[in-house]
Motif scaffolding. Structure first.
Motif, short mmCIF file in Angstrom:
data_model
loop_
_atom_site.label_atom_id
_atom_site.label_comp_id
_atom_site.label_asym_id
_atom_site.label_seq_id
_atom_site.Cartn_x
_atom_site.Cartn_y
_atom_site.Cartn_z
N VAL A 295 69.11 29.93 28.66
CA VAL A 295 67.92 29.22 28.16
C VAL A 295 68.11 28.81 26.71
O VAL A 295 68.45 29.63 25.85
N ILE A 296 67.87 27.53 26.44
CA ILE A 296 67.79 27.03 25.06
C ILE A 296 66.31 27.02 24.71
O ILE A 296 65.55 26.18 25.19
N VAL B 166 72.46 19.72 25.04
CA VAL B 166 72.84 21.13 25.21
C VAL B 166 73.13 21.82 23.88
O VAL B 166 73.36 23.03 23.85
N SER B 167 73.12 21.07 22.80
CA SER B 167 73.14 21.64 21.44
C SER B 167 74.22 22.70 21.21
O SER B 167 73.95 23.78 20.69
N ILE C 262 68.27 26.12 31.30
CA ILE C 262 66.92 25.62 31.05
C ILE C 262 66.79 25.27 29.57
O ILE C 262 67.22 26.04 28.71
N ARG C 263 66.21 24.10 29.27
CA ARG C 263 65.88 23.76 27.89
C ARG C 263 64.43 23.33 27.81
O ARG C 263 63.97 22.48 28.59
N TYR D 125 79.53 23.42 35.30
CA TYR D 125 78.92 23.13 36.60
C TYR D 125 77.51 23.67 36.72
O TYR D 125 76.98 23.83 37.82
N SER D 126 76.88 23.96 35.59
CA SER D 126 75.50 24.44 35.63
C SER D 126 74.54 23.32 36.02
O SER D 126 74.77 22.15 35.70
N GLU D 127 73.47 23.69 36.71
CA GLU D 127 72.38 22.76 36.95
C GLU D 127 71.51 22.75 35.70
O GLU D 127 71.13 23.82 35.20
N LEU D 128 71.20 21.57 35.18
CA LEU D 128 70.42 21.44 33.95
C LEU D 128 68.96 21.17 34.29
O LEU D 128 68.65 20.28 35.09
#
Length: 246
Positions: free
Chosen positions: A18-19, A196-197, A188-189, A206-209
């Motif tokens: 998590v961002i 994605v900072s 998650i952001r 390969y993460s789901e954003l």
């Protein structure tokens, strides 16, 4: 039907990152100083950690403080460090009650001595917990991490502990901050920003954003459930066709 009821417990992401963004803007909207947003962001952390632990998520990584954040006004940085110490002291008991193991990674030695000491004590106290592993990314950036990894690789090659031809994805992964953990399946952001900072750049290949307009202080377990339900509704192909995945 709540989003929690839509979640298939057998298909949970093992690792969620998590961002936590939007504390400052949330405070500004209320006519308060930025630190007020950070203070209220602690409530979102508590709710998210408890919800993830209850569901059975194995790893939760929170982007708490980046290397770039040191460039913020000194007053805000000091307030953040003091808040971190106070939060660790206050929440360690809750972590123990929820069987959560605390971990941290980043350039931790750059933290103020008191902050570092409190953090290490909390990590040691929760080390035998068997539930959720809560990672705090502190004084962290992915480029910093990759430089550290490259330096370790170069040293191993120089010491003839490793041949350059032996360098593989597994070798690189073993030298990163998340060694031994699965890569995040879900990132998650909050706050409506779509970037994605400098966070876990290798690991989120390969993460789901999942992006939400909600500022972090307003993020609660229902928003986590919604993100997980959204994730479970996606097809993860890893370069294959839909027919191959079935």
């Amino acid at each position: 039907m709540s989003f929690k009821e839509k979640i298939d417990i057998n298909r949970l992401p093992r690792h969620i990152a998590v961002i936590m963004d939007g504390n400052g803007r949330w405070a500004k909207e209320k006519g308060k100083l930025r630190v007020f947003g950070h203070q209220n962001g602690v409530k979102a952390v508590r709710d998210t950690v408890e919800a993830a632990a209850e569901l059975g998520v194995e790893y939760l990584t929170l982007y708490a403080f980046s290397t770039e954040n040191w460039n913020r006004p000194a007053l805000e940085v000091t307030a953040l460090m003091e808040l971190l110490v106070a939060t660790i002291n206050k929440e360690t008991k809750t972590l123990m009650e929820n069987n959560v193991r605390l971990n941290a990674f980043g350039d931790l030695k750059s933290l103020p001595s008191k902050c570092y000491k409190e953090l290490m004590e909390a990590i040691d106290k929760t080390r035998n917990n068997k539930g959720l592993t809560l990672n705090l990314a502190l004084s962290y950036s992915a480029r910093w991490e990759l430089i550290q990894m490259a330096q370790k690789l170069a040293q191993q090659v120089e010491n003839k502990e490793l041949a350059s031809t032996d360098i593989s994805e597994d070798v690189v992964s073993s030298l990163l901050c998340t060694a031994g953990m699965p890569d995040p399946e879900l990132l998650i952001r909050t706050s409506g920003e779509y970037r994605v900072s400098n966070f876990l750049l290798w690991q989120i290949a390969y993460s789901e954003l999942y992006f939400t307009d909600i500022f972090w202080p307003d993020f609660r377990r229902e928003q986590l459930y919604e993100a997980i339900a959204n994730y479970q509704g996606r097809e993860r192909r890893f370069g294959k066709t839909s027919e191959q995945v079935i």
